[in-house]
Design an enzyme around this catalytic site. Sequence first.
Site, PDB file in Angstrom:
ATOM      1  N   GLU A 298      33.511   5.985  44.216  1.00 25.47           N
ATOM      2  CA  GLU A 298      34.704   6.431  43.545  1.00 25.47           C
ATOM      3  C   GLU A 298      35.833   5.789  44.161  1.00 25.47           C
ATOM      4  O   GLU A 298      36.344   6.254  45.286  1.00 25.47           O
ATOM      5  CB  GLU A 298      34.704   8.087  43.696  1.00 25.47           C
ATOM      6  CG  GLU A 298      33.658   8.798  43.171  1.00 25.47           C
ATOM      7  CD  GLU A 298      33.848   9.016  41.669  1.00 25.47           C
ATOM      8  OE1 GLU A 298      34.985   8.816  41.121  1.00 25.47           O
ATOM      9  OE2 GLU A 298      32.836   8.829  40.704  1.00 25.47           O
TER      10      GLU A 298
ATOM     11  N   CYS B  55      44.144   9.040  43.461  1.00 25.53           N
ATOM     12  CA  CYS B  55      43.514   7.792  42.762  1.00 25.53           C
ATOM     13  C   CYS B  55      43.724   7.796  41.451  1.00 25.53           C
ATOM     14  O   CYS B  55      43.647   6.459  40.994  1.00 25.53           O
ATOM     15  CB  CYS B  55      41.868   8.166  42.937  1.00 25.53           C
ATOM     16  SG  CYS B  55      41.435   9.687  42.473  1.00 25.53           S
TER      17      CYS B  55
ATOM     18  N   LYS C 172      31.162  12.773  56.754  1.00 21.89           N
ATOM     19  CA  LYS C 172      32.129  12.042  57.426  1.00 21.89           C
ATOM     20  C   LYS C 172      33.435  12.119  56.818  1.00 21.89           C
ATOM     21  O   LYS C 172      33.870  11.149  55.824  1.00 21.89           O
ATOM     22  CB  LYS C 172      31.621  10.645  57.637  1.00 21.89           C
ATOM     23  CG  LYS C 172      31.858  10.009  58.888  1.00 21.89           C
ATOM     24  CD  LYS C 172      33.568   9.944  59.133  1.00 21.89           C
ATOM     25  CE  LYS C 172      34.115   8.878  58.580  1.00 21.89           C
ATOM     26  NZ  LYS C 172      35.476   8.684  58.875  1.00 21.89           N
TER      27      LYS C 172
ATOM     28  N   GLU D  84      47.077  -1.332  44.137  1.00 18.58           N
ATOM     29  CA  GLU D  84      47.041   0.022  44.141  1.00 18.58           C
ATOM     30  C   GLU D  84      48.040   0.288  45.292  1.00 18.58           C
ATOM     31  O   GLU D  84      47.698  -0.107  46.636  1.00 18.58           O
ATOM     32  CB  GLU D  84      45.859   0.691  44.553  1.00 18.58           C
ATOM     33  CG  GLU D  84      45.903   2.308  44.590  1.00 18.58           C
ATOM     34  CD  GLU D  84      44.581   2.967  45.042  1.00 18.58           C
ATOM     35  OE1 GLU D  84      43.832   2.433  45.824  1.00 18.58           O
ATOM     36  OE2 GLU D  84      44.252   3.845  44.300  1.00 18.58           O
TER      37      GLU D  84
HETATM   38  P1  NAD Z   1      39.516   4.188  52.837  1.00 11.37           P
HETATM   39  O1  NAD Z   1      38.990   3.457  52.185  1.00 11.37           O
HETATM   40  O2  NAD Z   1      40.521   3.719  53.965  1.00 11.37           O
HETATM   41  O3  NAD Z   1      38.684   5.604  53.794  1.00 11.37           O
HETATM   42  C1  NAD Z   1      37.810   6.233  53.172  1.00 11.37           C
HETATM   43  C2  NAD Z   1      36.812   6.996  54.176  1.00 11.37           C
HETATM   44  O4  NAD Z   1      36.206   5.597  54.238  1.00 11.37           O
HETATM   45  C3  NAD Z   1      37.205   7.430  55.424  1.00 11.37           C
HETATM   46  O5  NAD Z   1      36.547   8.380  55.719  1.00 11.37           O
HETATM   47  C4  NAD Z   1      37.186   6.125  56.369  1.00 11.37           C
HETATM   48  O6  NAD Z   1      36.925   6.663  57.713  1.00 11.37           O
HETATM   49  C5  NAD Z   1      35.907   5.710  55.786  1.00 11.37           C
HETATM   50  N1  NAD Z   1      35.674   4.295  56.265  1.00 11.37           N
HETATM   51  C6  NAD Z   1      36.580   3.071  56.412  1.00 11.37           C
HETATM   52  N2  NAD Z   1      35.826   2.131  56.812  1.00 11.37           N
HETATM   53  C7  NAD Z   1      34.542   2.245  56.701  1.00 11.37           C
HETATM   54  C8  NAD Z   1      33.357   1.541  56.958  1.00 11.37           C
HETATM   55  N3  NAD Z   1      33.642   0.074  57.355  1.00 11.37           N
HETATM   56  N4  NAD Z   1      32.229   2.169  56.820  1.00 11.37           N
HETATM   57  C9  NAD Z   1      31.882   3.157  56.470  1.00 11.37           C
HETATM   58  N5  NAD Z   1      33.135   4.006  56.192  1.00 11.37           N
HETATM   59  C10 NAD Z   1      34.262   3.664  56.289  1.00 11.37           C
HETATM   60  O7  NAD Z   1      40.434   5.323  51.906  1.00 11.37           O
HETATM   61  P2  NAD Z   1      41.632   5.915  52.157  1.00 11.37           P
HETATM   62  O8  NAD Z   1      42.959   5.299  52.461  1.00 11.37           O
HETATM   63  O9  NAD Z   1      41.379   7.182  53.098  1.00 11.37           O
HETATM   64  O10 NAD Z   1      41.813   6.869  50.584  1.00 11.37           O
HETATM   65  C11 NAD Z   1      42.514   6.191  49.741  1.00 11.37           C
HETATM   66  C12 NAD Z   1      41.854   5.369  48.609  1.00 11.37           C
HETATM   67  O11 NAD Z   1      40.737   6.494  48.217  1.00 11.37           O
HETATM   68  C13 NAD Z   1      42.646   5.281  47.399  1.00 11.37           C
HETATM   69  O12 NAD Z   1      42.364   3.918  47.164  1.00 11.37           O
HETATM   70  C14 NAD Z   1      42.051   6.060  46.273  1.00 11.37           C
HETATM   71  O13 NAD Z   1      42.463   5.553  45.044  1.00 11.37           O
HETATM   72  C15 NAD Z   1      40.748   6.168  47.012  1.00 11.37           C
HETATM   73  N6  NAD Z   1      40.337   7.792  45.950  1.00 11.37           N
HETATM   74  C16 NAD Z   1      39.479   7.197  45.069  1.00 11.37           C
HETATM   75  C17 NAD Z   1      39.153   8.784  44.193  1.00 11.37           C
HETATM   76  C18 NAD Z   1      38.302   8.731  43.245  1.00 11.37           C
HETATM   77  O14 NAD Z   1      37.787   9.830  42.905  1.00 11.37           O
HETATM   78  N7  NAD Z   1      37.884   7.720  42.648  1.00 11.37           N
HETATM   79  C19 NAD Z   1      39.654   9.932  44.760  1.00 11.37           C
HETATM   80  C20 NAD Z   1      40.219   9.914  45.996  1.00 11.37           C
HETATM   81  C21 NAD Z   1      40.810   8.741  46.604  1.00 11.37           C
END
Ligand code: NAD
Length: 497
Positions: A256, A290, A181, A390
């Site tokens: 992650e 991230c 997804k 962040e």
């Molecule tokens: P987000 O948490 O808003 O969304 C991530 C994913 O989760 C999307 O596919 C979204 O549709 C889905 N999602 C949202 N609500 C959900 C729910 N209730 N149930 C299931 N799925 C749901 O994150 P973002 O804004 O897309 O990404 C940025 C974040 O990701 C930053 O905090 C960044 O640090 C983190 N990140 C971490 C890593 C790592 O390896 N640790 C790598 C890249 C990004």
Amino acid sequence: MTLELKRSQLYIDGEFVDPSSNEWFGSVDPYTGEEWVQIPAGTADDVDSAVCAAHDAVFDPDSEWARCSPTDRGRYLDDLANALAERAEMHAEMDVRDNGKPIREMAGQHAAIPEYYRFYAGLADKIRGATISPDDPTKRVFTNREPIGVVGAITPWNSPLMLAAWKVGPALAAGNAVVLKPDEKTSTSALAFAEVVDSIGLPDGVINVVSGYGTEAGQALVRHDLVDKVSFTGGTETGAIIAEEAGKHLKPTSMELGGKSPNIVFADANLDNAVNGALNGIFRSVGQSCSAGSRLLLHEDIFDEFVEELRTLADEIDLGDPKDPATEMGPIASREQFEKVSKYVDLGLESGATLVYGGEPPEVDMGSDLFFQPTIFAHVDNGSRIAQEEIFGPVLSVIEFESETEAIRIANDTEYGLSAAVWTEDIRRAHRVAERIRAGRVWINNYRNSGVTAPQGGYKGSGWGLENGIEAVEEYLKTKTVWLELDETTENTFRSN
Ligand code: NAD
């Protein structure tokens, strides 16, 4: 290869299908501001179809995937790597149009993705159990390593296909099936990835791609009874919601999550290198990374000189069309993210930190109103919100320290624990500091190195579980213990006396 996708479809059980909602939403190119492709709004019903197909692929004893040898699993992963390499340029362009990151970064990322699949192709036939010697000589014990089953893989928008590779590669090597997804803002390359999967003849149901909103398709995936593991990359707040939901259904998760990584520079460091590391650490990917080095900790003896050099270098960064290879920083990925960055700059000013550079959109017309200048705040209090939260944008908080102990204390004074760096020419200090920092990855005299061979994961609010390296395969395996009887007779323990 030219971009052809206009109105894409979901990929479920080896078929390209329209979403059951019969609805699509536009993916917006942050540079042009235009919707450039229509993304299917997958629903809980679509997720159900995909999960059932994935379940059958792993657990139906007659399924091709369940009978596939480890060597053949490796061959499929190799084929995936080769097919991805052929389309790397096209996928990179798609991600640039979806999230606005510069092509010079995304091209490199997509050129590297095949290596991730090749690494796990090589591991597929090296998964082993153990033979255990029990105290009782009439028994033999051994363990089988089995796939967990259906993996629900949920990914964010910042590095769409790379972060999917970190999950799909090890999950398939271990014999699982995946329902991917992708983030709603950046689903194009994941839907194009389905075409790659289809082209290599992977058995039906092994990889399914269901785009859609997090609160609809994502939530349905986390809740589905037949999903055996949720592997999530995204924000810490979303991670907490998903972990709670998965906990209610007793599902294991890998998380992650976000970061607020400290980049510590001691006075004895090679300052030319450290300043480049600080710049790469925060402004690469427009700070939407991230592991961004968003807290720069400088020893008081070098503070002013270092900040001045950073200011000079930040001023030289070329902002522009992310599709232009000369561009070093493109626009921010979305309006929502732009508003977030602006809000944090206001908070920084209110906190009394010194704005050294940036803090607003560029003065010249960039062709998009989502550009933001690289922004540097100095004399930041580590307790302030710009140091603790962040931002996920090009905003650097520079914090002063007096001693090694104070640097470690400040570095660890955060809810996160994803990455950190230490710059010093003193090898003892480098090791001391690296050991004391509570983060999953520490760089010494470099920033941002990563690769498929080395595991990475978060501490504290940055999550749990590991991606990459041999270790990542363990995230997708279960261990079954088998006891074997050597004695010819089975005693009736009720009649033994
Ligand atoms: P987000 O948490 O808003 O969304 C991530 C994913 O989760 C999307 O596919 C979204 O549709 C889905 N999602 C949202 N609500 C959900 C729910 N209730 N149930 C299931 N799925 C749901 O994150 P973002 O804004 O897309 O990404 C940025 C974040 O990701 C930053 O905090 C960044 O640090 C983190 N990140 C971490 C890593 C790592 O390896 N640790 C790598 C890249 C990004």
